[in-house]
Design a protein around this motif. Structure first.
Motif, PDB file in Angstrom:
ATOM      1  N   GLN A 140       0.824  -1.198   0.000  1.00  0.00           N
ATOM      2  CA  GLN A 140       0.000   0.000   0.000  1.00  0.00           C
ATOM      3  C   GLN A 140       0.869   1.263   0.000  1.00  0.00           C
ATOM      4  O   GLN A 140       0.550   2.246  -0.659  1.00  0.00           O
ATOM      5  N   ALA A 141       1.995   1.203   0.741  1.00  0.00           N
ATOM      6  CA  ALA A 141       2.877   2.365   0.808  1.00  0.00           C
ATOM      7  C   ALA A 141       3.681   2.549  -0.474  1.00  0.00           C
ATOM      8  O   ALA A 141       3.999   3.679  -0.864  1.00  0.00           O
ATOM      9  N   ALA A 177     -10.939   8.781   2.334  1.00  0.00           N
ATOM     10  CA  ALA A 177     -10.116   9.986   2.273  1.00  0.00           C
ATOM     11  C   ALA A 177      -8.842   9.850   3.091  1.00  0.00           C
ATOM     12  O   ALA A 177      -7.804  10.430   2.750  1.00  0.00           O
ATOM     13  N   ASN A 178      -8.893   9.062   4.170  1.00  0.00           N
ATOM     14  CA  ASN A 178      -7.754   9.001   5.090  1.00  0.00           C
ATOM     15  C   ASN A 178      -7.197   7.600   5.347  1.00  0.00           C
ATOM     16  O   ASN A 178      -6.163   7.474   6.008  1.00  0.00           O
ATOM     17  N   SER A 179      -7.874   6.562   4.870  1.00  0.00           N
ATOM     18  CA  SER A 179      -7.452   5.219   5.247  1.00  0.00           C
ATOM     19  C   SER A 179      -7.523   4.238   4.079  1.00  0.00           C
ATOM     20  O   SER A 179      -8.151   4.512   3.052  1.00  0.00           O
ATOM     21  N   TRP A 180      -6.873   3.114   4.260  1.00  0.00           N
ATOM     22  CA  TRP A 180      -6.901   2.020   3.292  1.00  0.00           C
ATOM     23  C   TRP A 180      -7.272   0.722   3.994  1.00  0.00           C
ATOM     24  O   TRP A 180      -6.993   0.540   5.176  1.00  0.00           O
ATOM     25  N   THR A 181      -7.932  -0.147   3.247  1.00  0.00           N
ATOM     26  CA  THR A 181      -8.281  -1.480   3.757  1.00  0.00           C
ATOM     27  C   THR A 181      -8.018  -2.496   2.651  1.00  0.00           C
ATOM     28  O   THR A 181      -8.472  -2.326   1.512  1.00  0.00           O
ATOM     29  N   ARG A 182      -7.294  -3.533   2.987  1.00  0.00           N
ATOM     30  CA  ARG A 182      -7.027  -4.609   2.037  1.00  0.00           C
ATOM     31  C   ARG A 182      -7.619  -5.898   2.606  1.00  0.00           C
ATOM     32  O   ARG A 182      -7.224  -6.351   3.692  1.00  0.00           O
ATOM     33  N   THR A 183      -8.570  -6.466   1.889  1.00  0.00           N
ATOM     34  CA  THR A 183      -9.244  -7.701   2.311  1.00  0.00           C
ATOM     35  C   THR A 183      -8.689  -8.853   1.488  1.00  0.00           C
ATOM     36  O   THR A 183      -8.841  -8.893   0.269  1.00  0.00           O
ATOM     37  N   LEU A 184      -8.045  -9.785   2.170  1.00  0.00           N
ATOM     38  CA  LEU A 184      -7.393 -10.914   1.506  1.00  0.00           C
ATOM     39  C   LEU A 184      -8.244 -12.165   1.718  1.00  0.00           C
ATOM     40  O   LEU A 184      -8.483 -12.580   2.849  1.00  0.00           O
ATOM     41  N   GLY A 223      -5.125   0.604   7.531  1.00  0.00           N
ATOM     42  CA  GLY A 223      -4.271   1.612   8.146  1.00  0.00           C
ATOM     43  C   GLY A 223      -4.521   2.982   7.553  1.00  0.00           C
ATOM     44  O   GLY A 223      -5.423   3.176   6.731  1.00  0.00           O
ATOM     45  N   SER A 224      -3.694   3.941   7.962  1.00  0.00           N
ATOM     46  CA  SER A 224      -3.825   5.321   7.515  1.00  0.00           C
ATOM     47  C   SER A 224      -3.081   5.539   6.201  1.00  0.00           C
ATOM     48  O   SER A 224      -2.056   4.892   5.935  1.00  0.00           O
ATOM     49  N   PRO A 282       5.366   9.689  11.615  1.00  0.00           N
ATOM     50  CA  PRO A 282       6.512   9.008  12.238  1.00  0.00           C
ATOM     51  C   PRO A 282       6.225   7.553  12.607  1.00  0.00           C
ATOM     52  O   PRO A 282       7.144   6.750  12.712  1.00  0.00           O
ATOM     53  N   SER A 283       4.961   7.232  12.809  1.00  0.00           N
ATOM     54  CA  SER A 283       4.595   5.834  13.058  1.00  0.00           C
ATOM     55  C   SER A 283       3.244   5.543  12.427  1.00  0.00           C
ATOM     56  O   SER A 283       2.430   6.457  12.236  1.00  0.00           O
ATOM     57  N   GLN A 284       3.035   4.298  12.098  1.00  0.00           N
ATOM     58  CA  GLN A 284       1.794   3.851  11.471  1.00  0.00           C
ATOM     59  C   GLN A 284       1.180   2.751  12.330  1.00  0.00           C
ATOM     60  O   GLN A 284       1.877   1.821  12.753  1.00  0.00           O
ATOM     61  N   THR A 285      -0.128   2.852  12.593  1.00  0.00           N
ATOM     62  CA  THR A 285      -0.841   1.784  13.294  1.00  0.00           C
ATOM     63  C   THR A 285      -1.653   1.002  12.275  1.00  0.00           C
ATOM     64  O   THR A 285      -2.523   1.552  11.602  1.00  0.00           O
ATOM     65  N   ILE A 286      -1.350  -0.270  12.156  1.00  0.00           N
ATOM     66  CA  ILE A 286      -2.014  -1.135  11.187  1.00  0.00           C
ATOM     67  C   ILE A 286      -2.877  -2.126  11.960  1.00  0.00           C
ATOM     68  O   ILE A 286      -2.404  -2.772  12.897  1.00  0.00           O
ATOM     69  N   SER A 287      -4.135  -2.238  11.579  1.00  0.00           N
ATOM     70  CA  SER A 287      -5.054  -3.170  12.243  1.00  0.00           C
ATOM     71  C   SER A 287      -5.245  -4.404  11.377  1.00  0.00           C
ATOM     72  O   SER A 287      -5.206  -4.326  10.141  1.00  0.00           O
ATOM     73  N   TYR A 288      -5.461  -5.541  12.020  1.00  0.00           N
ATOM     74  CA  TYR A 288      -5.750  -6.758  11.268  1.00  0.00           C
ATOM     75  C   TYR A 288      -6.754  -7.608  12.030  1.00  0.00           C
ATOM     76  O   TYR A 288      -6.809  -7.591  13.257  1.00  0.00           O
ATOM     77  N   SER A 289      -7.576  -8.337  11.284  1.00  0.00           N
ATOM     78  CA  SER A 289      -8.587  -9.204  11.887  1.00  0.00           C
ATOM     79  C   SER A 289      -8.827 -10.396  10.969  1.00  0.00           C
ATOM     80  O   SER A 289      -8.387 -10.409   9.813  1.00  0.00           O
ATOM     81  N   PHE A 290      -9.532 -11.401  11.501  1.00  0.00           N
ATOM     82  CA  PHE A 290      -9.765 -12.649  10.770  1.00  0.00           C
ATOM     83  C   PHE A 290     -11.255 -12.922  10.638  1.00  0.00           C
ATOM     84  O   PHE A 290     -12.032 -12.634  11.546  1.00  0.00           O
TER      85      PHE A 290
END
Length: 277
Positions: free
Chosen positions: A59-60, A86-93, A114-115, A121-129
């Motif tokens: 994504q980056a 506008a501010n975030s991305w989501t990738r569904t695998l 994530g954002s 300076p830092s990125q918070t990435i969320s993940y779920s199943f």
């Protein structure tokens, strides 16, 4: 009467000794079985870590990996759906019994988000199943990865560091359930200067966690940093040490060879095990 008493006493002693040996053998067998379960959950954590990290990198740097030097963590059978706001991305695998390069088979869905502010300076990435299985092991939970650029003891030059918070519940095919909490730190110590090429990436992994088994808890610590190389589908070196009560097990991934073999040592007794599906 004395002879009969002597015979009876001897029989009881032999029986007691036999039971003691059986108990010892059963305990050793249980320790080995628990250590192998831990190793399987370790594989789940490592594959998820790799997938989440790769999705952020894609994504980056959308152009990364589109060359002959790329070794992706994902097979071509995975469907990837990308949603942007506008501010975030989501990738569904979505995996459909897809086999990874390391031989592990995945089925179900992982959602990573994530954002879009990649200059932060830092990125918070969320993940779920969602109905996600790793080698027929049901994986549940949702957590975060905090990714930053910093200097560490592993690498003085500023480099990407991904700190993964683990809160994972897994159910094995036999119905046994396990819960793992802790953290896993994945540092890119080589290849961070060439973001468009992944094949030269090398990671060192540290961390510790606690796994709750049906019959108690096990505490694990990476005592020698694990080493993962993008051009190898397996961890190539490092040691994880697990403690339960007074029993200790170590899982040694070897000396750098790219293979799926590891040495499992339980209370001083070693055996070679094959990792993966």
């Amino acid at each position: 009467m004395k002879i009969k008493s002597l015979i009876l006493s001897t029989a009881i002693a032999v029986l007691a000794l036999s039971c003691s040996k059986d108990d010892s053998n059963n305990a050793a067998s249980n320790d080995l079985s628990d250590a192998k379960v831990n190793a399987k959950i370790d594989l789940v954590t490592e594959d998820v870590s790799k997938i989440v990290d790769e999705q952020f990198a894609l994504q980056a740097n959308p152009s990364a990996g589109r060359n002959s030097q790329e070794v992706s963590a994902l097979p071509s059978c995975v469907t990837v759906d990308i949603q942007l706001t506008a501010n975030s991305w989501t990738r569904t695998l979505t995996f459909d019994n897809c086999e990874l390069p390391n031989g592990n088979v995945l089925d179900g869905t992982i959602i990573v988000s994530g954002s879009l502010n990649f200059d932060a300076p830092s990125q918070t990435i969320s993940y779920s199943f969602v109905d996600f299985h790793h080698n027929d092991i049901l994986v549940e939970g949702n957590r975060t990865v905090v990714r930053s650029i910093q200097s560490t003891s592993a690498q003085a030059a500023p480099h990407p560091v991904a700190n993964m918070s683990i809160d994972m519940h897994v159910t094995f095919p036999n119905g046994n359930e396990y819960h793992r909490v802790g953290n896993r730190i994945r540092e890119m110590i080589e290849g961070f200067g060439t973001p468009m090429i992944w094949a030269d990436n090398v990671f060192t992994i540290s961390g510790n966690w606690t796994t709750t088994f049906p019959a108690g808890t096990r505490t694990s610590t990476i005592t020698t940093p694990l080493r993962a190389e993008a051009n190898c589908p397996h961890i190539v070196s490092g040691v994880i040490t697990t403690v339960r009560d007074n029993n200790t097990a170590t899982l040694d991934y070897g000396n750098g060879d790219c293979d799926n073999q590891a040495t499992l040592t339980v209370n001083g007794n070693s055996t070679t095990i094959t990792l993966g599906n």
